[in-house]
Write an enzyme that holds these catalytic residues in place. Structure first.
Site, mmCIF file in Angstrom:
data_model
loop_
_atom_site.group_PDB
_atom_site.id
_atom_site.type_symbol
_atom_site.label_atom_id
_atom_site.label_comp_id
_atom_site.label_asym_id
_atom_site.label_seq_id
_atom_site.Cartn_x
_atom_site.Cartn_y
_atom_site.Cartn_z
ATOM 1 N N HIS A 1 2.006 4.323 -2.909
ATOM 2 C CA HIS A 1 1.603 5.739 -2.357
ATOM 3 C C HIS A 1 3.234 6.751 -3.392
ATOM 4 O O HIS A 1 2.810 7.823 -4.708
ATOM 5 C CB HIS A 1 1.516 6.655 -0.959
ATOM 6 C CG HIS A 1 0.441 6.189 -0.787
ATOM 7 N ND1 HIS A 1 -0.947 7.209 -0.812
ATOM 8 C CD2 HIS A 1 0.613 5.741 0.520
ATOM 9 C CE1 HIS A 1 -1.823 6.961 -0.661
ATOM 10 N NE2 HIS A 1 -1.296 6.471 0.913
ATOM 11 N N HIS B 1 1.105 -1.039 -0.097
ATOM 12 C CA HIS B 1 0.287 -0.004 -0.043
ATOM 13 C C HIS B 1 0.770 1.105 -0.221
ATOM 14 O O HIS B 1 0.178 2.199 -0.904
ATOM 15 C CB HIS B 1 -1.040 -0.352 1.162
ATOM 16 C CG HIS B 1 -1.775 0.457 0.925
ATOM 17 N ND1 HIS B 1 -2.718 1.453 1.095
ATOM 18 C CD2 HIS B 1 -0.986 1.693 2.307
ATOM 19 C CE1 HIS B 1 -3.259 2.843 0.980
ATOM 20 N NE2 HIS B 1 -2.346 3.241 2.317
ATOM 21 N N GLU B 2 1.661 1.330 1.210
ATOM 22 C CA GLU B 2 2.524 2.038 0.811
ATOM 23 C C GLU B 2 3.345 2.185 -0.142
ATOM 24 O O GLU B 2 4.049 3.655 -0.717
ATOM 25 C CB GLU B 2 3.797 2.771 2.226
ATOM 26 C CG GLU B 2 2.901 2.784 3.220
ATOM 27 C CD GLU B 2 1.912 3.216 3.535
ATOM 28 O OE1 GLU B 2 2.044 4.698 3.229
ATOM 29 O OE2 GLU B 2 0.894 3.476 4.388
ATOM 30 N N HIS C 1 3.440 8.953 -6.058
ATOM 31 C CA HIS C 1 4.282 9.863 -6.559
ATOM 32 C C HIS C 1 5.382 9.953 -7.868
ATOM 33 O O HIS C 1 4.855 11.094 -8.878
ATOM 34 C CB HIS C 1 4.434 10.293 -5.261
ATOM 35 C CG HIS C 1 5.876 11.325 -5.009
ATOM 36 N ND1 HIS C 1 6.787 11.977 -4.949
ATOM 37 C CD2 HIS C 1 5.196 12.408 -5.748
ATOM 38 C CE1 HIS C 1 7.986 12.721 -4.430
ATOM 39 N NE2 HIS C 1 6.409 13.204 -5.360
#
Length: 232
Positions: free
Chosen positions: A105, A101-102, A109
């Protein structure tokens, strides 16, 4: 003006508080349960994150250990993916899901995902809004200045907008995580459901935070007189 020791509008946020408690319990329960389920691949969350980043050609993103429990996050300013101990070193399905999940991100980005860019832009305003709203409202009510009290409500709106923008950002990161894990062969078909439960439970906390922010805004609008009329 409502007396400070008696605020009938507080009842508005009681459902949100209950929902937030439920969401927090849900994510903790899912995390505890699936932290006991070891992933077949046998990798730690850190190994998974670094492998995905390498395959996605994001070699400039670092993976670091961060203190605390469930403090995992991606820092876009420094391009650092920080994982808590149980995720960084964990080999469970919960650890892999949160790590992925991270990474989602980080991918947002890198791709310039519009909602993430918008959220990053509004962060300073949301921070100011959440910190200044209640002091402005309180001082305005104390001084009998409705305009100052209403200014507090207006700046709080930035915090609400931030929460609203956060929802699609988090849902998108979870969707990316599931696709990467499944398509990349990191988890089996039987492991997909448990991982999704962890991510869905985590997403519920963001929904709860958004509901809380919206109801809090309605409450402040009532107190300040921006919404309806208040009795003296």
């Amino acid at each position: 003006m409502f007396p400070f020791f008696y605020d009938p509008t507080f009842i508005l946020i009681i459902p949100a508080v209950i929902f937030a408690m439920y969401a927090q319990g849900k994510v903790q329960s899912a995390f505890n349960k699936y932290s006991q389920h070891k992933a077949g691949i046998g990798w730690t969350g850190a190994q998974l994150a670094m492998d995905i980043l390498q395959k996605q050609r994001l070699s400039d993103v670092k993976v670091e250990l961060v203190g605390g429990h469930m403090t995992d996050h991606y820092d876009p300013r420094n391009k650092v993916l920080r994982l808590s101990y149980k995720i960084y070193h964990g080999t469970s399905l919960a650890a892999l899901g949160i790590a992925a999940h991270e990474v989602g991100h980080a991918l947002q980005h890198d791709e310039g995902y519009s909602m993430l860019s918008l959220r990053n832009m509004i962060v300073p305003f949301a921070s100011i809004g959440s910190q200044a709203a209640f002091p402005l409202l309180f001082i305005g009510l104390m001084l009998g200045s409705q305009s100052l009290a209403q200014l507090g409500v207006v700046v709080f709106m930035f915090a609400v907008v931030f929460q609203l923008i956060t929802l699609p950002v988090e849902f998108n990161a979870s969707s990316r995580a599931m696709n990467i894990l499944a398509d990349g062969g990191y988890i089996t078909v039987n492991e997909e459901r448990p991982v999704k439960k962890v991510l869905d439970a985590a997403a519920l906390t963001y929904v709860a935070a958004t509901v809380m922010a919206i109801l809090q805004l309605v409450r402040l609008m009532l107190i300040s007189g921006l919404l309806g009329r208040r009795s003296d």
